[in-house]
Design a protein around this motif. Structure first.
Motif, PDB file in Angstrom:
ATOM      1  N   ALA A 135     -20.700  21.346 -25.953  1.00  0.00           N
ATOM      2  CA  ALA A 135     -22.038  21.278 -26.551  1.00  0.00           C
ATOM      3  C   ALA A 135     -22.530  19.840 -26.632  1.00  0.00           C
ATOM      4  CB  ALA A 135     -22.015  21.907 -27.948  1.00  0.00           C
ATOM      5  N   LEU A 136     -21.629  18.900 -26.887  1.00  0.00           N
ATOM      6  CA  LEU A 136     -22.011  17.486 -26.936  1.00  0.00           C
ATOM      7  C   LEU A 136     -22.446  17.007 -25.558  1.00  0.00           C
ATOM      8  CD1 LEU A 136     -22.234  14.796 -28.415  1.00  0.00           C
ATOM      9  CD2 LEU A 136     -19.789  14.431 -27.992  1.00  0.00           C
ATOM     10  N   ARG A 137     -21.709  17.392 -24.520  1.00  0.00           N
ATOM     11  CA  ARG A 137     -22.117  17.029 -23.153  1.00  0.00           C
ATOM     12  C   ARG A 137     -23.502  17.583 -22.839  1.00  0.00           C
ATOM     13  NH1 ARG A 137     -16.947  18.717 -21.677  1.00  0.00           N
ATOM     14  NH2 ARG A 137     -17.854  20.595 -20.742  1.00  0.00           N
ATOM     15  N   HIS A 138     -23.734  18.819 -23.233  1.00  0.00           N
ATOM     16  CA  HIS A 138     -25.025  19.451 -22.958  1.00  0.00           C
ATOM     17  C   HIS A 138     -26.151  18.719 -23.671  1.00  0.00           C
ATOM     18  CE1 HIS A 138     -28.116  22.690 -23.549  1.00  0.00           C
ATOM     19  NE2 HIS A 138     -27.893  22.819 -22.261  1.00  0.00           N
ATOM     20  N   ALA A 139     -25.945  18.360 -24.928  1.00  0.00           N
ATOM     21  CA  ALA A 139     -26.984  17.671 -25.684  1.00  0.00           C
ATOM     22  C   ALA A 139     -27.229  16.264 -25.165  1.00  0.00           C
ATOM     23  CB  ALA A 139     -26.608  17.627 -27.165  1.00  0.00           C
ATOM     24  N   ALA A 140     -26.167  15.602 -24.681  1.00  0.00           N
ATOM     25  CA  ALA A 140     -26.286  14.221 -24.211  1.00  0.00           C
ATOM     26  C   ALA A 140     -26.681  14.130 -22.738  1.00  0.00           C
ATOM     27  CB  ALA A 140     -24.968  13.473 -24.436  1.00  0.00           C
ATOM     28  N   GLY A 141     -26.712  15.269 -22.041  1.00  0.00           N
ATOM     29  CA  GLY A 141     -27.083  15.243 -20.623  1.00  0.00           C
ATOM     30  C   GLY A 141     -25.980  14.731 -19.726  1.00  0.00           C
ATOM     31  N   ARG A 142     -24.730  15.003 -20.083  1.00  0.00           N
ATOM     32  CA  ARG A 142     -23.590  14.557 -19.289  1.00  0.00           C
ATOM     33  C   ARG A 142     -23.137  15.688 -18.364  1.00  0.00           C
ATOM     34  NH1 ARG A 142     -24.687  10.033 -20.953  1.00  0.00           N
ATOM     35  NH2 ARG A 142     -23.211   8.490 -21.753  1.00  0.00           N
ATOM     36  N   PHE A 143     -22.920  15.356 -17.086  1.00  0.00           N
ATOM     37  CA  PHE A 143     -22.478  16.335 -16.088  1.00  0.00           C
ATOM     38  C   PHE A 143     -20.979  16.167 -15.826  1.00  0.00           C
ATOM     39  CE2 PHE A 143     -26.959  15.663 -15.273  1.00  0.00           C
ATOM     40  CZ  PHE A 143     -27.443  16.952 -15.056  1.00  0.00           C
ATOM     41  N   LEU A 144     -20.335  17.285 -15.495  1.00  0.00           N
ATOM     42  CA  LEU A 144     -18.933  17.250 -15.059  1.00  0.00           C
ATOM     43  C   LEU A 144     -18.817  17.388 -13.548  1.00  0.00           C
ATOM     44  CD1 LEU A 144     -16.825  19.284 -17.670  1.00  0.00           C
ATOM     45  CD2 LEU A 144     -16.917  16.818 -17.317  1.00  0.00           C
ATOM     46  N   ALA A 145     -19.841  17.943 -12.925  1.00  0.00           N
ATOM     47  CA  ALA A 145     -19.825  18.139 -11.468  1.00  0.00           C
ATOM     48  C   ALA A 145     -20.913  17.255 -10.851  1.00  0.00           C
ATOM     49  CB  ALA A 145     -20.074  19.614 -11.127  1.00  0.00           C
ATOM     50  N   PRO A 146     -20.786  16.945  -9.556  1.00  0.00           N
ATOM     51  CA  PRO A 146     -21.843  16.177  -8.891  1.00  0.00           C
ATOM     52  C   PRO A 146     -23.158  16.933  -8.968  1.00  0.00           C
ATOM     53  CG  PRO A 146     -19.863  16.264  -7.525  1.00  0.00           C
ATOM     54  CD  PRO A 146     -19.636  17.219  -8.664  1.00  0.00           C
ATOM     55  N   PRO A 147     -24.289  16.226  -9.121  1.00  0.00           N
ATOM     56  CA  PRO A 147     -25.582  16.900  -9.198  1.00  0.00           C
ATOM     57  C   PRO A 147     -25.897  17.657  -7.915  1.00  0.00           C
ATOM     58  CG  PRO A 147     -25.743  14.597  -9.898  1.00  0.00           C
ATOM     59  CD  PRO A 147     -24.398  14.769  -9.281  1.00  0.00           C
TER      60      PRO A 147
ATOM     61  N   ARG B  92     -23.240  16.985 -33.157  1.00  0.00           N
ATOM     62  CA  ARG B  92     -22.100  17.420 -32.346  1.00  0.00           C
ATOM     63  C   ARG B  92     -20.997  16.361 -32.347  1.00  0.00           C
ATOM     64  NH1 ARG B  92     -22.539  22.847 -31.796  1.00  0.00           N
ATOM     65  NH2 ARG B  92     -24.519  23.468 -30.860  1.00  0.00           N
ATOM     66  N   HIS B  93     -21.394  15.107 -32.229  1.00  0.00           N
ATOM     67  CA  HIS B  93     -20.410  14.016 -32.220  1.00  0.00           C
ATOM     68  C   HIS B  93     -19.654  13.978 -33.546  1.00  0.00           C
ATOM     69  CE1 HIS B  93     -18.820   9.884 -32.027  1.00  0.00           C
ATOM     70  NE2 HIS B  93     -18.921  10.021 -30.714  1.00  0.00           N
TER      71      HIS B  93
ATOM     72  N   LEU C 215      -8.298  24.119 -31.399  1.00  0.00           N
ATOM     73  CA  LEU C 215      -8.396  23.537 -30.056  1.00  0.00           C
ATOM     74  C   LEU C 215      -9.600  24.102 -29.305  1.00  0.00           C
ATOM     75  CD1 LEU C 215      -4.628  23.561 -28.978  1.00  0.00           C
ATOM     76  CD2 LEU C 215      -6.051  21.533 -29.321  1.00  0.00           C
ATOM     77  N   ALA C 216      -9.776  25.428 -29.373  1.00  0.00           N
ATOM     78  CA  ALA C 216     -10.922  26.046 -28.697  1.00  0.00           C
ATOM     79  C   ALA C 216     -12.234  25.553 -29.288  1.00  0.00           C
ATOM     80  CB  ALA C 216     -10.827  27.570 -28.790  1.00  0.00           C
ATOM     81  N   ASP C 217     -12.295  25.457 -30.617  1.00  0.00           N
ATOM     82  CA  ASP C 217     -13.512  24.963 -31.260  1.00  0.00           C
ATOM     83  C   ASP C 217     -13.818  23.530 -30.829  1.00  0.00           C
ATOM     84  OD1 ASP C 217     -13.771  27.367 -32.559  1.00  0.00           O
ATOM     85  OD2 ASP C 217     -12.966  26.649 -34.464  1.00  0.00           O
ATOM     86  N   ALA C 218     -12.779  22.710 -30.727  1.00  0.00           N
ATOM     87  CA  ALA C 218     -12.990  21.310 -30.323  1.00  0.00           C
ATOM     88  C   ALA C 218     -13.513  21.218 -28.902  1.00  0.00           C
ATOM     89  CB  ALA C 218     -11.684  20.533 -30.468  1.00  0.00           C
ATOM     90  N   TRP C 219     -12.961  22.025 -27.997  1.00  0.00           N
ATOM     91  CA  TRP C 219     -13.439  21.992 -26.605  1.00  0.00           C
ATOM     92  C   TRP C 219     -14.855  22.546 -26.495  1.00  0.00           C
ATOM     93  CZ3 TRP C 219     -11.874  19.257 -22.718  1.00  0.00           C
ATOM     94  CH2 TRP C 219     -10.550  18.807 -22.666  1.00  0.00           C
TER      95      TRP C 219
ATOM     96  N   SER D  72     -18.586   6.845 -27.338  1.00  0.00           N
ATOM     97  CA  SER D  72     -19.156   6.337 -28.581  1.00  0.00           C
ATOM     98  C   SER D  72     -20.559   6.891 -28.771  1.00  0.00           C
ATOM     99  CB  SER D  72     -19.196   4.815 -28.564  1.00  0.00           C
ATOM    100  OG  SER D  72     -20.137   4.351 -27.607  1.00  0.00           O
ATOM    101  N   LEU D  73     -20.934   7.068 -30.035  1.00  0.00           N
ATOM    102  CA  LEU D  73     -22.260   7.597 -30.334  1.00  0.00           C
ATOM    103  C   LEU D  73     -23.350   6.672 -29.813  1.00  0.00           C
ATOM    104  CD1 LEU D  73     -23.977   9.740 -31.727  1.00  0.00           C
ATOM    105  CD2 LEU D  73     -23.751   8.443 -33.860  1.00  0.00           C
ATOM    106  N   ALA D  74     -23.124   5.368 -29.922  1.00  0.00           N
ATOM    107  CA  ALA D  74     -24.131   4.411 -29.449  1.00  0.00           C
ATOM    108  C   ALA D  74     -24.367   4.557 -27.958  1.00  0.00           C
ATOM    109  CB  ALA D  74     -23.689   2.984 -29.792  1.00  0.00           C
ATOM    110  N   ARG D  75     -23.299   4.762 -27.185  1.00  0.00           N
ATOM    111  CA  ARG D  75     -23.443   4.904 -25.738  1.00  0.00           C
ATOM    112  C   ARG D  75     -24.174   6.202 -25.393  1.00  0.00           C
ATOM    113  NH1 ARG D  75     -20.650   3.443 -21.039  1.00  0.00           N
ATOM    114  NH2 ARG D  75     -21.880   4.234 -19.283  1.00  0.00           N
ATOM    115  N   LEU D  76     -23.857   7.265 -26.080  1.00  0.00           N
ATOM    116  CA  LEU D  76     -24.509   8.538 -25.816  1.00  0.00           C
ATOM    117  C   LEU D  76     -26.005   8.464 -26.125  1.00  0.00           C
ATOM    118  CD1 LEU D  76     -21.843  11.001 -27.264  1.00  0.00           C
ATOM    119  CD2 LEU D  76     -22.365  10.623 -24.857  1.00  0.00           C
ATOM    120  N   LEU D  77     -26.348   7.834 -27.235  1.00  0.00           N
ATOM    121  CA  LEU D  77     -27.755   7.736 -27.614  1.00  0.00           C
ATOM    122  C   LEU D  77     -28.509   6.775 -26.701  1.00  0.00           C
ATOM    123  CD1 LEU D  77     -27.498   7.695 -31.510  1.00  0.00           C
ATOM    124  CD2 LEU D  77     -28.165   9.595 -30.031  1.00  0.00           C
ATOM    125  N   ALA D  78     -27.818   5.751 -26.186  1.00  0.00           N
ATOM    126  CA  ALA D  78     -28.481   4.782 -25.306  1.00  0.00           C
ATOM    127  C   ALA D  78     -28.926   5.427 -24.005  1.00  0.00           C
ATOM    128  CB  ALA D  78     -27.546   3.611 -25.024  1.00  0.00           C
ATOM    129  N   ASP D  79     -28.219   6.468 -23.558  1.00  0.00           N
ATOM    130  CA  ASP D  79     -28.536   7.115 -22.274  1.00  0.00           C
ATOM    131  C   ASP D  79     -29.352   8.391 -22.433  1.00  0.00           C
ATOM    132  OD1 ASP D  79     -27.058   5.127 -21.106  1.00  0.00           O
ATOM    133  OD2 ASP D  79     -25.228   6.310 -20.944  1.00  0.00           O
TER     134      ASP D  79
END
Length: 420
Positions: free
Chosen positions: A402-414, A332-333, A393-397, A228-235
């Motif tokens: 890009a959304l993960r990058h802007a929100a600071g979300r990681f896919l791998a352990p730091p 992005r969202h 599909l490629a555009d969506a992924w 959710s946008l609210a959760r992304l902005l909260a973090d």
């Protein structure tokens, strides 16, 4: 001939995306990112930066070294008439870093926090780069499969037309049209193979492996809905880029505290032992001393004003960075939501009807109701619908990355080095 064409078309259409993948395990995005992080030179750079920050923190608590002074002269010898030189003074002095060690430690701690945040930011950037390369290879794989299937269909149609022209069933114009289309699709395959090779090499460089060792990637599928946008902005305040700005402000505050403390006198204490000629004989005596720096001309006002202005600028930069990140997250969202809706609409209103049209045209061709050119057109329409689906599909992924990058979300352990 019509039966063989129908069977061939059915087999190739069913294998559009699967044609370029094998039966063995396929590479996933998460697996690829973790492999890239393990061999990334950025990881060594992050580790070196954090090691330097830890060393600075250890050094920040050190006192200045004491000063030992020895003096030898011929004053006593001349006084007693004996001549010669001898040691007449030994002193030991120690500067007291009053009000300086605490700010230095605070600055070093902030510097270490900045290095850790910068390391996390580099990992986030690298994850985004790897995700872009991975999705580009997924898309190139799908496009290559579709293009090869289209070329195989076109070649089969051209062969049928050539045989039917020889039998007098179709005109030379129709046969030429299908022959030209077959040559065009063959060129499209060459272009798709080039794009696939480029995407494969790009990902291989990030993994530090030969291109042929990259293997197959998972096929593109509909991405899940974003948080959710609210959760992304909260973090968002935990974004590494914002943490770098926070650490920079802490460093300025520590420098400002040190500048305020430096307005006061610098203090050093000393102990000494001296020898002198008193009443015709050598005598030794000891004493202690204190030295003060009298702050008549330099009250550090310029330094304090400069650091205060730097703090204002750092806070403004952080607000600007936060605005940029929040704007990127919102845009992005929203774009991702639009792409997912467009993807569903395209599947329902373009892809499925195109497949149905192809099936009906094949039935009509089998019944002799439509000609080979109509079957070619229906096949081309279905192929283009498949290409559009894969592009969406490629555009969506890519938008998800890009959304993960802007929100600071990681896919791998730091990186372990970035942990406190």
């Amino acid at each position: 001939m019509r039966i063989s064409c129908y069977a061939f078309g059915a087999l190739t259409l069913g294998a559009l995306v699967l044609a370029a993948t094998g039966a063995h395990s396929e590479r996933t995005l998460e697996q690829t990112i973790e492999e890239a992080l393990q061999v990334a030179p950025e990881r060594d750079a992050v580790g070196a930066g954090i090691a330097a920050g830890r060393a600075e923190l250890r050094q920040a608590g050190a006192w200045p070294d004491p000063v030992l002074e020895l003096r030898a002269d011929d004053r006593i010898g001349r006084e007693l008439g004996a001549g010669g030189r001898e040691f007449t003074e030994v002193s030991f002095s120690q500067a007291l870093p009053i009000g300086q060690v605490g700010p230095r430690r605070a600055r070093a701690r902030a510097g270490l926090a900045a290095e850790r945040a910068a390391g996390a930011s580099q990992q986030l950037e690298l994850e985004h780069t790897v995700a872009e390369a991975f999705h580009a290879l997924q898309h190139a794989t799908a496009v290559l499969a579709i293009t090869r299937a289209a070329a195989a269909d076109a070649q089969a149609f051209a062969a049928i037309a050539s045989r039917r022209q020889a039998a007098g069933e179709v005109s030379r114009r129709e046969a030429l049209r299908l022959s030209i289309f077959s040559a065009q699709t063959a060129q499209q395959v060459e272009a798709a193979e080039g794009e696939y090779s480029e995407a494969q090499h790009r990902l291989a460089l990030l993994l530090a492996i030969p291109a042929e060792a990259v293997g197959d990637t998972q096929s593109l599928h509909r991405p899940p809905a974003a948080e959710s946008l609210a959760r992304l902005l909260a973090d968002i305040d935990q974004h590494p880029d914002l943490r770098v700005h926070t650490a920079a402000q802490s460093m300025i505050e520590a420098d400002l505290a040190a500048a305020f403390n430096a307005r006061w006198s610098e203090v050093a204490i000393s102990a000494y032992r001296m020898r002198d000629a008193i009443n015709g004989r050598r005598e030794s005596y000891t004493g202690i001393g204190v030295s003060l720096t009298v702050p008549l001309w330099d009250r550090r006002s310029g330094r304090i004003q400069a650091l205060t202005a730097s703090g204002v600028r750092a806070r403004a930069h952080q607000r600007g960075e936060r605005r940029t990140l929040e704007s990127a997250v919102r845009v992005r969202h929203l774009h991702l939501s639009h792409l997912l809706a467009q993807l569903d609409e395209q599947a329902a209103e373009v892809l499925e009807p195109a497949r149905e049209l192809l099936a009906l045209t094949r039935q009509g061709y089998q019944a002799g109701e439509v000609d080979l050119l109509a079957l070619l057109e229906a096949t081309t329409t279905a192929r283009e619908a498949e290409r559009l689906q894969q592009q969406l599909l490629a555009d969506a992924w890519l938008e998800m990355a890009a959304l993960r990058h802007a929100a600071g979300r990681f896919l791998a352990p730091p990186f372990p080095e970035t942990q406190p």
